[in-house]
Write a protein that holds these residues in place. Structure first.
Motif, mmCIF file in Angstrom:
data_model
loop_
_atom_site.group_PDB
_atom_site.id
_atom_site.type_symbol
_atom_site.label_atom_id
_atom_site.label_comp_id
_atom_site.label_asym_id
_atom_site.label_seq_id
_atom_site.Cartn_x
_atom_site.Cartn_y
_atom_site.Cartn_z
ATOM 1 N N THR A 185 0.846 -1.189 0.000
ATOM 2 C CA THR A 185 0.000 0.000 0.000
ATOM 3 C C THR A 185 0.887 1.246 0.000
ATOM 4 O O THR A 185 1.825 1.355 0.809
ATOM 5 N N ALA A 186 0.594 2.149 -0.880
ATOM 6 C CA ALA A 186 1.426 3.345 -1.007
ATOM 7 C C ALA A 186 1.255 4.274 0.186
ATOM 8 O O ALA A 186 0.187 4.343 0.799
ATOM 9 N N ALA A 187 2.340 4.986 0.497
ATOM 10 C CA ALA A 187 2.306 6.083 1.482
ATOM 11 C C ALA A 187 2.927 7.293 0.780
ATOM 12 O O ALA A 187 2.355 7.815 -0.169
ATOM 13 N N SER A 188 4.123 7.693 1.192
ATOM 14 C CA SER A 188 4.767 8.784 0.450
ATOM 15 C C SER A 188 5.289 8.312 -0.898
ATOM 16 O O SER A 188 5.415 9.092 -1.843
ATOM 17 N N ALA A 189 5.602 7.029 -0.982
ATOM 18 C CA ALA A 189 5.885 6.424 -2.288
ATOM 19 C C ALA A 189 4.535 6.103 -2.903
ATOM 20 O O ALA A 189 3.822 5.216 -2.439
ATOM 21 N N THR A 190 4.184 6.862 -3.923
ATOM 22 C CA THR A 190 2.785 6.854 -4.370
ATOM 23 C C THR A 190 2.388 5.645 -5.201
ATOM 24 O O THR A 190 1.209 5.346 -5.332
ATOM 25 N N ASP A 191 3.342 4.952 -5.768
ATOM 26 C CA ASP A 191 2.983 3.794 -6.605
ATOM 27 C C ASP A 191 4.079 2.752 -6.480
ATOM 28 O O ASP A 191 5.226 2.992 -6.872
ATOM 29 N N ILE A 192 3.735 1.600 -5.939
ATOM 30 C CA ILE A 192 4.748 0.570 -5.718
ATOM 31 C C ILE A 192 4.323 -0.728 -6.390
ATOM 32 O O ILE A 192 3.129 -0.997 -6.587
ATOM 33 N N SER A 193 5.305 -1.527 -6.742
ATOM 34 C CA SER A 193 5.076 -2.840 -7.355
ATOM 35 C C SER A 193 5.949 -3.858 -6.640
ATOM 36 O O SER A 193 6.978 -3.519 -6.033
ATOM 37 N N ILE A 194 5.543 -5.132 -6.722
ATOM 38 C CA ILE A 194 6.228 -6.194 -5.975
ATOM 39 C C ILE A 194 6.517 -7.346 -6.929
ATOM 40 O O ILE A 194 5.677 -7.737 -7.754
ATOM 41 N N GLN A 195 7.710 -7.924 -6.779
ATOM 42 C CA GLN A 195 8.051 -9.141 -7.507
ATOM 43 C C GLN A 195 8.710 -10.108 -6.538
ATOM 44 O O GLN A 195 9.531 -9.706 -5.704
ATOM 45 N N ALA A 196 8.315 -11.428 -6.624
ATOM 46 C CA ALA A 196 8.790 -12.430 -5.669
ATOM 47 C C ALA A 196 9.626 -13.488 -6.364
ATOM 48 O O ALA A 196 9.394 -13.830 -7.539
ATOM 49 N N TYR A 197 10.603 -14.043 -5.602
ATOM 50 C CA TYR A 197 11.517 -15.075 -6.111
ATOM 51 C C TYR A 197 11.608 -16.192 -5.069
ATOM 52 O O TYR A 197 11.259 -16.000 -3.896
ATOM 53 N N ASP A 198 12.136 -17.324 -5.510
ATOM 54 C CA ASP A 198 12.374 -18.409 -4.554
ATOM 55 C C ASP A 198 13.779 -18.356 -3.972
ATOM 56 O O ASP A 198 14.224 -19.281 -3.293
ATOM 57 N N GLY A 199 14.482 -17.279 -4.211
ATOM 58 C CA GLY A 199 15.820 -17.068 -3.674
ATOM 59 C C GLY A 199 16.515 -15.979 -4.463
ATOM 60 O O GLY A 199 16.054 -15.573 -5.544
ATOM 61 N N CYS A 200 17.597 -15.484 -3.950
ATOM 62 C CA CYS A 200 18.344 -14.455 -4.674
ATOM 63 C C CYS A 200 18.848 -15.025 -5.998
ATOM 64 O O CYS A 200 19.538 -16.045 -6.025
#
Length: 451
Positions: A70-85
């Motif tokens: 959920t955005a706060a001062s960063a108005t637009d965020i996106s997420i990407q997930a991995y099974d490890g680095c």
């Protein structure tokens, strides 16, 4: 004069290797101010974005994880997930407030949160973990019970399940497991519903019987059946045959002299008859017979009929109405005739016919009524026939015609002879050699032909 103030901002989770561990509670370091951009996803090119890294350590394995940013001062965020680095991408959610749903995760989750240049700042994260349902695996199936002719069994899909390697109808679709058995009395059954697959066998060695609306004919009481219910699916299983109308004595079919057809398929257990080898459960149906006038003996016979007839031994018993009291010796566990002698007119006899559950089928019940061909009324001592002349006066032999065909036994003769004596009729006379007030009774026991 020009003065430059330089502040070094240390972003602790700017790299995957330095990912911040995320657990339940407040968002840890949810700020991507001054973070470098390294990942290109959701339309971000990486060079002008700002991303920070987190790792979520799963509690259950497998599990379903939902990450929401959920955005706060960063108005637009996106997420990407991995099974490890540097590992495989598990999924992404583009834009604030978009859920990232990761199903059937088996490893900890590394994920990066990024925003475009100029939109850096704080944001909020929430993570929800949902364990798979208890019956997610075949070995953990929910046993729904034994299918009978009178009940139905059912089940539904449960959220957060994982795909199953056993699935052939909808591979890679999540599903949950149920199982059931079929009673010996159930000849066949049908499974209806949607998005399910029926198997037989055992977990690890299953054979698919079909998908959606499956009929099993014949059913096997020695087999365990399994149902895999896929996403949004359900099932219901029921016997193709209902219990007979005369399954209970209270609803017994009427039987009269002659033959009456019957069938004990799907009949319920009616207790046990005192068989030679111990009590045997009897899957039986009931008939009701009322004794008419003048009948002195009835014979009850039963026989298997047709291609679908009862197999093996046929059990039969005659009771006093719907009671549990059997007529003397009026039961069999191998199909012999039952003979009831001297029933009272108007007696209601309950007749139970059945077999072991795996041997159910069609049969024919036959009742044969026997009445004496001659007439007599002196079957009881109270109704003894009277000699008109005293045979002790030596005034000649006194003869009387008599008949004892199918006459009943009497307690007096049984006591005198030490056992049941049949075909007994009674006479009385008074002799002058004794007190005139004393009546002497003569009991006549003739042979079966009435002689």
């Amino acid at each position: 004069e020009i003065t430059v103030d330089e502040t070094i901002v240390d972003v602790v989770n700017d790299e995957c290797a330095d990912a911040t561990v995320f657990s339940s509670g407040a968002c840890p370091t949810c700020d991507n101010t001054c973070a470098n951009g390294t990942e290109a996803f959701c339309g971000l090119d990486g060079s002008s974005s700002h991303d920070v890294w987190f790792v979520y350590e799963i509690v259950n394995n497998p599990t379903t994880v939902t990450i929401t940013g959920t955005a706060a001062s960063a108005t637009d965020i996106s997420i990407q997930a991995y099974d490890g680095c540097g590992g495989m991408i598990l999924g992404e959610a583009c834009g604030s407030g978009t859920d990232l749903l990761l199903e059937c995760v088996t490893t900890d989750v590394w994920f990066v949160v990024a925003s475009a240049d100029g939109e850096e700042g704080t944001f909020e994260l929430s993570i929800t973990e949902n364990a798979p349902p208890s019956n997610d695996e075949c070995a953990d199936n929910i046993y729904t019970g034994e299918l009978t002719c009178a009940n139905t069994l059912d089940g539904d899909y449960v959220d957060f399940a994982c795909p199953d390697v056993e699935a052939t109808c909808q591979a890679d679709t999540p599903g949950v497991w149920y199982s059931f058995d079929a009673s010996d009395a159930v000849p066949s059954f049908t499974v209806t519903g949607s998005n399910f697959e029926l198997f037989e066998g055992s977990c690890g060695s299953l054979t698919s019987l079909g998908c959606d609306n499956v009929n099993v004919d014949p059913s096997d009481p020695a087999t365990r059946y399994f149902v895999l219910v896929y996403l949004d699916g359900d099932f219901e299983v029921s016997s193709d045959v209902a219990a007979p109308d005369n399954d209970d004595c209270a609803n017994a079919d009427t039987a009269t002299a002659g033959s009456t057809p019957g069938n004990n398929v799907c009949a319920s257990i009616d207790g046990a008859l005192p068989c030679q080898a111990g009590n045997v459960d009897n899957t039986g149906v009931w008939f009701e017979y009322t004794v008419p006038a003048s009948v002195k003996q009835i014979t009850i016979s039963v026989a298997s009929v047709g291609a679908n007839g009862i197999m093996g031994d046929i059990y039969m018993g005659a009771t006093e109405g719907c009671s549990t009291t059997l007529y003397p010796d009026a039961w069999t566990c191998s199909g012999e005739d039952l003979i009831i002698s001297c029933p009272d007119e108007g007696d209601v006899i309950g007749i139970l016919v059945g077999s072991e559950a795996e041997n159910v089928g069609d049969f024919e019940l036959t009742i044969t009524e026997e009445s004496p061909t001659c007439t007599y009324t002196n079957d009881d001592c109270a109704d003894a026939d009277v000699f008109a002349t005293d045979p002790e006066t030596n005034m000649g032999e006194v003869c009387m015609d008599g008949c004892n065909e199918l006459a009943c036994p009497d307690d007096e003769m049984d006591a005198a002879c030490g056992g049941s004596v049949y075909n007994v009729v009674w006479y009385q006379f008074t002799t002058d050699d004794f007190d005139d007030a004393i009546e002497t009774f003569l009991v006549v026991h003739l042979d079966d032909m009435g002689n």
